[in-house]
Structures are given as structure tokens and as C-alpha cells.
Write a protein that holds these residues in place. Sequence first.
Motif, PDB file in Angstrom:
ATOM      1  N   VAL A 317       1.112  -1.115  -0.079  1.00 19.93           N
ATOM      2  CA  VAL A 317      -0.264  -0.070  -0.033  1.00 19.93           C
ATOM      3  C   VAL A 317       1.224   1.227  -0.005  1.00 19.93           C
ATOM      4  O   VAL A 317       1.323   2.031   0.845  1.00 19.93           O
ATOM      5  N   THR A 318       1.440   1.138  -1.179  1.00 17.48           N
ATOM      6  CA  THR A 318       2.244   2.403  -1.066  1.00 17.48           C
ATOM      7  C   THR A 318       1.689   3.567  -2.530  1.00 17.48           C
ATOM      8  O   THR A 318       0.660   3.387  -3.162  1.00 17.48           O
ATOM      9  N   PRO A 319       1.710   5.207  -1.904  1.00 16.49           N
ATOM     10  CA  PRO A 319       1.011   5.752  -3.246  1.00 16.49           C
ATOM     11  C   PRO A 319       1.622   5.885  -4.198  1.00 16.49           C
ATOM     12  O   PRO A 319       3.424   5.615  -4.428  1.00 16.49           O
ATOM     13  N   TYR A 320       1.153   6.212  -5.754  1.00 16.39           N
ATOM     14  CA  TYR A 320       1.575   6.546  -6.868  1.00 16.39           C
ATOM     15  C   TYR A 320       1.407   7.838  -7.475  1.00 16.39           C
ATOM     16  O   TYR A 320       0.376   8.059  -7.833  1.00 16.39           O
ATOM     17  N   ARG A 321       1.673   8.727  -7.432  1.00 13.39           N
ATOM     18  CA  ARG A 321       2.119  10.252  -7.851  1.00 13.39           C
ATOM     19  C   ARG A 321       0.563  10.378  -7.815  1.00 13.39           C
ATOM     20  O   ARG A 321      -0.507  11.180  -8.225  1.00 13.39           O
ATOM     21  N   GLY A 322       0.364  10.510  -6.697  1.00 12.34           N
ATOM     22  CA  GLY A 322      -0.563  10.962  -5.575  1.00 12.34           C
ATOM     23  C   GLY A 322      -1.868  10.778  -4.907  1.00 12.34           C
ATOM     24  O   GLY A 322      -2.470  11.046  -5.029  1.00 12.34           O
ATOM     25  N   GLN A 323      -1.438   9.224  -6.034  1.00 10.60           N
ATOM     26  CA  GLN A 323      -2.870   8.279  -5.518  1.00 10.60           C
ATOM     27  C   GLN A 323      -2.718   7.490  -4.748  1.00 10.60           C
ATOM     28  O   GLN A 323      -1.518   6.820  -5.260  1.00 10.60           O
ATOM     29  N   PRO A 324      -3.979   6.948  -3.562  1.00 12.27           N
ATOM     30  CA  PRO A 324      -3.246   5.171  -3.408  1.00 12.27           C
ATOM     31  C   PRO A 324      -3.374   4.286  -4.135  1.00 12.27           C
ATOM     32  O   PRO A 324      -4.260   4.486  -4.772  1.00 12.27           O
ATOM     33  N   ALA A 325      -2.005   3.551  -3.698  1.00 14.29           N
ATOM     34  CA  ALA A 325      -2.735   2.386  -4.518  1.00 14.29           C
ATOM     35  C   ALA A 325      -1.996   1.179  -3.828  1.00 14.29           C
ATOM     36  O   ALA A 325      -0.986   1.045  -2.615  1.00 14.29           O
ATOM     37  N   ILE A 326      -2.881   0.153  -4.736  1.00 18.34           N
ATOM     38  CA  ILE A 326      -2.183  -1.258  -3.677  1.00 18.34           C
ATOM     39  C   ILE A 326      -1.877  -2.162  -5.111  1.00 18.34           C
ATOM     40  O   ILE A 326      -2.509  -2.708  -5.876  1.00 18.34           O
ATOM     41  N   PHE A 366       1.189   1.165 -13.892  1.00 19.97           N
ATOM     42  CA  PHE A 366       0.946   1.956 -13.582  1.00 19.97           C
ATOM     43  C   PHE A 366       0.960   3.150 -14.767  1.00 19.97           C
ATOM     44  O   PHE A 366       0.096   4.041 -14.669  1.00 19.97           O
ATOM     45  N   ARG A 367       1.282   2.836 -15.779  1.00 23.91           N
ATOM     46  CA  ARG A 367       1.532   3.620 -16.845  1.00 23.91           C
ATOM     47  C   ARG A 367       0.384   3.860 -17.495  1.00 23.91           C
ATOM     48  O   ARG A 367      -0.347   4.294 -17.905  1.00 23.91           O
ATOM     49  N   LEU A 368      -0.318   2.254 -17.748  1.00 29.29           N
ATOM     50  CA  LEU A 368      -1.411   2.340 -18.914  1.00 29.29           C
ATOM     51  C   LEU A 368      -2.613   2.623 -17.539  1.00 29.29           C
ATOM     52  O   LEU A 368      -3.602   3.306 -18.275  1.00 29.29           O
ATOM     53  N   ALA A 369      -2.432   2.584 -16.443  1.00 27.86           N
ATOM     54  CA  ALA A 369      -3.814   3.589 -15.988  1.00 27.86           C
ATOM     55  C   ALA A 369      -3.836   4.693 -15.378  1.00 27.86           C
ATOM     56  O   ALA A 369      -4.422   5.465 -16.164  1.00 27.86           O
ATOM     57  N   GLU A 370      -2.478   5.436 -15.784  1.00 25.24           N
ATOM     58  CA  GLU A 370      -2.157   7.258 -16.161  1.00 25.24           C
ATOM     59  C   GLU A 370      -3.312   7.461 -17.655  1.00 25.24           C
ATOM     60  O   GLU A 370      -3.577   8.325 -17.351  1.00 25.24           O
ATOM     61  N   GLN A 371      -2.829   6.282 -18.822  1.00 24.15           N
ATOM     62  CA  GLN A 371      -3.219   6.438 -19.567  1.00 24.15           C
ATOM     63  C   GLN A 371      -5.251   6.393 -19.878  1.00 24.15           C
ATOM     64  O   GLN A 371      -6.097   7.447 -20.786  1.00 24.15           O
ATOM     65  N   ASN A 436      21.500  11.955  -8.961  1.00 23.83           N
ATOM     66  CA  ASN A 436      20.837  11.750  -8.905  1.00 23.83           C
ATOM     67  C   ASN A 436      19.736  10.915 -10.646  1.00 23.83           C
ATOM     68  O   ASN A 436      20.364  11.403 -11.277  1.00 23.83           O
ATOM     69  N   TYR A 437      19.405   9.842 -10.065  1.00 26.87           N
ATOM     70  CA  TYR A 437      19.143   8.878 -11.472  1.00 26.87           C
ATOM     71  C   TYR A 437      18.446   7.978 -11.183  1.00 26.87           C
ATOM     72  O   TYR A 437      17.819   7.523 -10.135  1.00 26.87           O
ATOM     73  N   VAL A 438      17.444   7.623 -12.425  1.00 23.08           N
ATOM     74  CA  VAL A 438      16.572   6.783 -12.214  1.00 23.08           C
ATOM     75  C   VAL A 438      17.036   5.628 -13.272  1.00 23.08           C
ATOM     76  O   VAL A 438      18.039   5.682 -14.529  1.00 23.08           O
ATOM     77  N   ASN A 439      16.379   4.041 -13.610  1.00 19.30           N
ATOM     78  CA  ASN A 439      16.710   3.094 -14.612  1.00 19.30           C
ATOM     79  C   ASN A 439      16.683   3.794 -16.327  1.00 19.30           C
ATOM     80  O   ASN A 439      15.077   4.588 -15.841  1.00 19.30           O
ATOM     81  N   GLN A 440      17.065   4.075 -17.013  1.00 21.02           N
ATOM     82  CA  GLN A 440      16.391   3.732 -18.113  1.00 21.02           C
ATOM     83  C   GLN A 440      14.543   3.342 -18.434  1.00 21.02           C
ATOM     84  O   GLN A 440      14.677   2.180 -18.451  1.00 21.02           O
ATOM     85  N   GLY A 441      13.933   3.657 -19.592  1.00 23.83           N
ATOM     86  CA  GLY A 441      13.214   3.423 -19.534  1.00 23.83           C
ATOM     87  C   GLY A 441      11.683   3.231 -18.345  1.00 23.83           C
ATOM     88  O   GLY A 441      11.255   4.557 -18.211  1.00 23.83           O
ATOM     89  N   LEU A 442      11.270   2.690 -17.667  1.00 16.46           N
ATOM     90  CA  LEU A 442      10.309   3.080 -17.545  1.00 16.46           C
ATOM     91  C   LEU A 442      10.470   3.073 -15.460  1.00 16.46           C
ATOM     92  O   LEU A 442       9.409   4.075 -14.735  1.00 16.46           O
ATOM     93  N   GLY A 443      11.598   3.888 -15.704  1.00 13.24           N
ATOM     94  CA  GLY A 443      12.538   4.778 -14.045  1.00 13.24           C
ATOM     95  C   GLY A 443      11.672   4.554 -12.914  1.00 13.24           C
ATOM     96  O   GLY A 443      11.289   5.382 -12.242  1.00 13.24           O
ATOM     97  N   GLU A 444      11.413   2.893 -12.500  1.00 10.40           N
ATOM     98  CA  GLU A 444      10.857   3.014 -11.315  1.00 10.40           C
ATOM     99  C   GLU A 444      11.531   2.573 -10.108  1.00 10.40           C
ATOM    100  O   GLU A 444      11.465   2.414  -9.088  1.00 10.40           O
ATOM    101  N   TYR A 445      13.102   2.320 -10.700  1.00  5.00           N
ATOM    102  CA  TYR A 445      14.141   3.005  -9.481  1.00  5.00           C
ATOM    103  C   TYR A 445      14.655   3.940  -9.662  1.00  5.00           C
ATOM    104  O   TYR A 445      15.095   4.840 -10.788  1.00  5.00           O
ATOM    105  N   SER A 446      15.141   4.396  -7.822  1.00  6.30           N
ATOM    106  CA  SER A 446      15.854   5.659  -7.924  1.00  6.30           C
ATOM    107  C   SER A 446      17.352   5.554  -6.981  1.00  6.30           C
ATOM    108  O   SER A 446      17.164   4.287  -6.584  1.00  6.30           O
ATOM    109  N   TYR A 447      17.686   6.399  -7.836  1.00  5.25           N
ATOM    110  CA  TYR A 447      19.489   6.088  -7.533  1.00  5.25           C
ATOM    111  C   TYR A 447      19.791   7.447  -6.728  1.00  5.25           C
ATOM    112  O   TYR A 447      19.925   8.584  -7.831  1.00  5.25           O
ATOM    113  N   ALA A 448      20.414   7.753  -5.397  1.00  5.14           N
ATOM    114  CA  ALA A 448      20.270   9.137  -5.013  1.00  5.14           C
ATOM    115  C   ALA A 448      21.812   8.963  -4.593  1.00  5.14           C
ATOM    116  O   ALA A 448      21.616   8.535  -3.203  1.00  5.14           O
ATOM    117  N   PHE A 449      22.561   9.980  -5.008  1.00  6.46           N
ATOM    118  CA  PHE A 449      24.134   9.903  -4.225  1.00  6.46           C
ATOM    119  C   PHE A 449      24.204  11.072  -3.508  1.00  6.46           C
ATOM    120  O   PHE A 449      23.506  12.137  -3.652  1.00  6.46           O
TER     121      PHE A 449
END
Length: 567
Positions: A317-326, A366-371, A436-449
Motif C-alpha cells: 500500500v504505497t502512493p503512486y503519483r498522488g494516488q493511493p495504490a494497492i 501503472f503507466r496504462l492506468a495513467e492513460q 540523482n538517477y533513475v533506470n532508463q525506460g520506466l524509471g521505477e528505480y531511483s538512485y540518489a548519491f
Amino acid sequence: MKSLLLSVVSRLGALLVALPLAISCPPQAHGQTLPFATQQQIDSVFARWNNPTSPGAVLGVVHHGHLVYQRAYGQANLARQEPLTTAHRFWVASMAKQFTAASIALLAEQGKLGLDDDIRRYLPELPWLGDTVRIRHLVHHTSGLRDGFTLIGLTLRGERHYTNANVLAMLRKQRGRNFRPGERHEYNNGGYVLLAEIVARVSRQSFAAFTEQHIFRPLGMTHTRFEGQLSAAIPHLATGYAVRYPHGQPRYHAAHFRGHTVGSSGLVTTLADLVRWDQNFYQNQLGQRRPELLQLLLTPGRLTDGTSTGYAFGLEVTPYRGQPAITHNGTDPGYQAEIVRLPRQQLTLICLANTQNLYGLTQQLFRLAEQLTPAAFDPRPAPTTPDRPRADLAGIYLEPRSLATVRILTLRDSTWHAAASTQGYARPLRSTGPDNYVNQGLGEYSYAFGRAENGPVQELRYRERSAAATLHKTAPATLTPAELRGFAGRYYSPELNQQYRLTVRRGQLRLSLYRLVHVPLQPLAGNRFLADLQGHNCLAFQRDQAGTLTGFTFHREAINGLIFRRR
């Protein structure tokens, strides 16, 4: 004439077998209420699997209680050239956990157990390790117990030994733990095996029988069952496939989980049945039919210090772009599964796959849900100026407490890559700002040094939805051949009843398995070595006061401080 008659009888028999599935699953060609352009957008995500030479997936979109889109892509069985349909059954791996946790919640509602009960009240064979482990600790992955499945894997005896009985037997032998109960959140498959065993002992039914009586039958989930083990006897089951990429092209071969377990996995289900399960979260039909049950299932656990784990009853149970998401996904050999539910929009996307190469599936849904409902989500951050590659990001970043998580950063062709083990896949990254980086493509992993007052990089803060870790940059070590030979030898773990042998081959210390496989060990400062054996592992060596090497502790995901003594 006889052969024709047999053919007709055979076809009629097959139709009668398939008829209940056809009745229970909404027809694929009807009720598609999405605009054609939206359907095309959805189909484009799965286009690479929608051919006669590939396994694939089924997708369902549920909006305001209606299955507004469903489609199957690819093949259910490549050898038979059997196309997938939305009525096929799938092994859903860890998606099963939400049903295990719901079973615990139903027994709590009946007053037959309490979430704060000591698990040893029901599992007295487990050892006392210094603190009370409660049922809710197992539910929320905060027990601190070692993962019984990983322990079995470390005995090198093969997947067929992954059974509930063996998980219990292995946990009975443990004399250590990963952390104090409630101190941290750490995903633990074996904990859900313990929950299934508690359900069986309290209800005096098999776990499969309890879930059938109290969950699946009341909801009309007639094609869902905790099978525990895959077999050809399961009707209408899509065959699972693993994939390799020789010369960059996918090559599929049949694969499935060969253990026999329920609780953490073991569930077979269909798209239509999961739609019924999804709709129960809006109007409860289980137990006493009270909304309080749903509230319990959707409430994340908390650590001892009050921090939310983001993990409820088998559900993230973690928000996604301002929306509750399960959500909760599942991956086992040959299969993937995911449910993404956005309760404010009453929108759910369900995907069941008989292949393992639907990479980034959660983020894709999630990307489909955004569409589908673009106005519901917070706007994406404005593009930032890419950071210039800084050479000092390169290196090894290790979680200092458990030693169980690592990220290895390398720069190739002016692009940073991050791997989760020494031999693991290196994800290409893109910059989102300075350090600060994210993985290319979907960007679901974030890396902050993190740096020391704009000095050299000291740490990496990694996040993937509810999972986060702070890793410290760790220096590699260069050892002489004589120093490497000092680590060679035989080491024994009484908690595994297993011996490991370390040898020096081709200038490297290696973990030798059956004298056939020799896993290289990467030396780090502080007498630590990294090994890639089904993912990241760390061996931390100890010496006595005289400087004599006495053994090492073994660390990986869900295993901390497992002792090996030198022989």
C-alpha cells in the motif's frame, strides 16, 4: 466413420470440460467499453508476445465494477500451438500471500487467534530467539526470522526440497535471527509458510480447505485453489516458460516451480476469479461481511519506532503519483502476475503471464492506468538538465548493517549502469539532476548519491516503491596469492548442516560447489567478500585475538549472520 465419431465425442467432451470456465469468465469479445485507440495502446504493450512462437499474458481492466477490457496475448503451450485465452489458469507465485493474510484476518475476526499472539503458541517447535515474534510480525514481514526457503536453498539440495515441512524443519534449527521483531521490514517468504501452518492448526483443516471454504467459495472463485505444486492434472493450466537470449533473441523453454508449498505461493487462479476478489475490496462478502475486515487487510504494518512498512496483509500500500495504490506481484519460474488497484478511481489492472520476461510489469500497469485516467494523477516533474557523468560515482555500495544489499555502479559509453550483484544485469541509468538517477525506460528505480560537503561520494540511497535502502560506498581490496590462500579451506554451518569449500583458482578465491562450479569471490576491505550465487551474497570473515581465521558469517536477502566455522 468410427474415427469421425471418436473425434466428435472427443470434441464434445472437451467442450463440456471447458463449459464451466466459459460460463464463469466474461466473454472476451463482449463488454469491451474502452475506446478503440485506448485498446490499441494497451495491446501495443504486449505486442512482442502476441505471436505463435511466444508465451504471453492475459490482461484485464476493471473500472467501477465492470470488466471493461480483457485480452489474451501469445500461446498457452508452444509445443501444442495452443493460444492463450482469458479463461486459462495461472500459477501466481507471491500474489498468493494476500489470501494467506486474509485467512489470518478471518480467524482473528472469528476470535480464534489474536494478531499479537506469540507464534510459538501455535508453532511450539520453533526456538526462542530472545524476543516474542507475533503473528502480525509475520504478516507485515517484520519478524526478523531468517527465510526458511533461502535456508533450504543454501543447502544446495534443489528446488524439490522447497516444502512447508522443510521450511519448519530448517527454522527449528536456527540459533540466530536477522534482527529484533519489529525493528525492520524485510520480505520473507518463509514467514507466510508459517502463517499457512497456523491457519491449518487453528482451523483444524488443511490450508487449501480453509481458503476454499472461507474465501474462494463465498466469492464464486470456482477456478482458484491452493494446489501447492504444479502438475499436468490441473485443468486448463497455461504452461510456464523461462527465457534465454542467445544472440539477442528470446528462446523459451518450459519451466515451473518444482517445490510443493502453500502460503507464500502455491495458488492457481484465473483472470475472472481475480476480478471477483478485487471487487470484494469495495463491498465485503467474507466472514461477517463487515467493512472492518477490509480496513484491516489494507492497513500497513508499523515498525517499533512507528514507521510505516508500506506492507499490509499481503498487499503493498504505497502512493503512486498522488494516488493511493494497492499492489502485489508474483514471480516464480515460468510465471509472473500482478494486480494494480487504484481505489479512488475504482480502477484495477490484472495481468497473469506464463513467461518471465515481462520486465517492469508493475510500472507498465501503472503507466496504462495513467492513460486510462490521466487527470487523476499528479503531473510528472518537469525534465531536468542531465548531470554530467562524475567518475567518482563508480564503485561498490553495500548496506552496512545486514550486508544483504549491494549496488555496483559502472560507467560504460558515457552511461551509468547499476547491478544488484557482481555478475548481475547492469541497468542503464539516466540522470534526473545532480547525483540523482533513475533506470532508463520506466524509471521505477531511483538512485540518489550523497556526498560529504560536496566532496567525494559516500553513500547511495536506493528506492523501489516501498522498498528503500541506504548503501555505503565500500572500497575493494587487493590481496596477494598468499593472503587469498589463507582464506581457503572447509567451513561448516550447524544451522544448515552444510559444508562449504573455498579454494583459490586462477588467482581468485572461489566457492567450490561439488567440485564442478567455482563461484568467484570479490574481496572488499574488512575481510569481506562478495559472491554471486543466485543473487548477491556477502561473506564476512572473523579472526580470533591471535589473528587466526575462525570462520565467516553469511549474508544475503533475508539471511543475516549465518555462522560458518572453519574446520
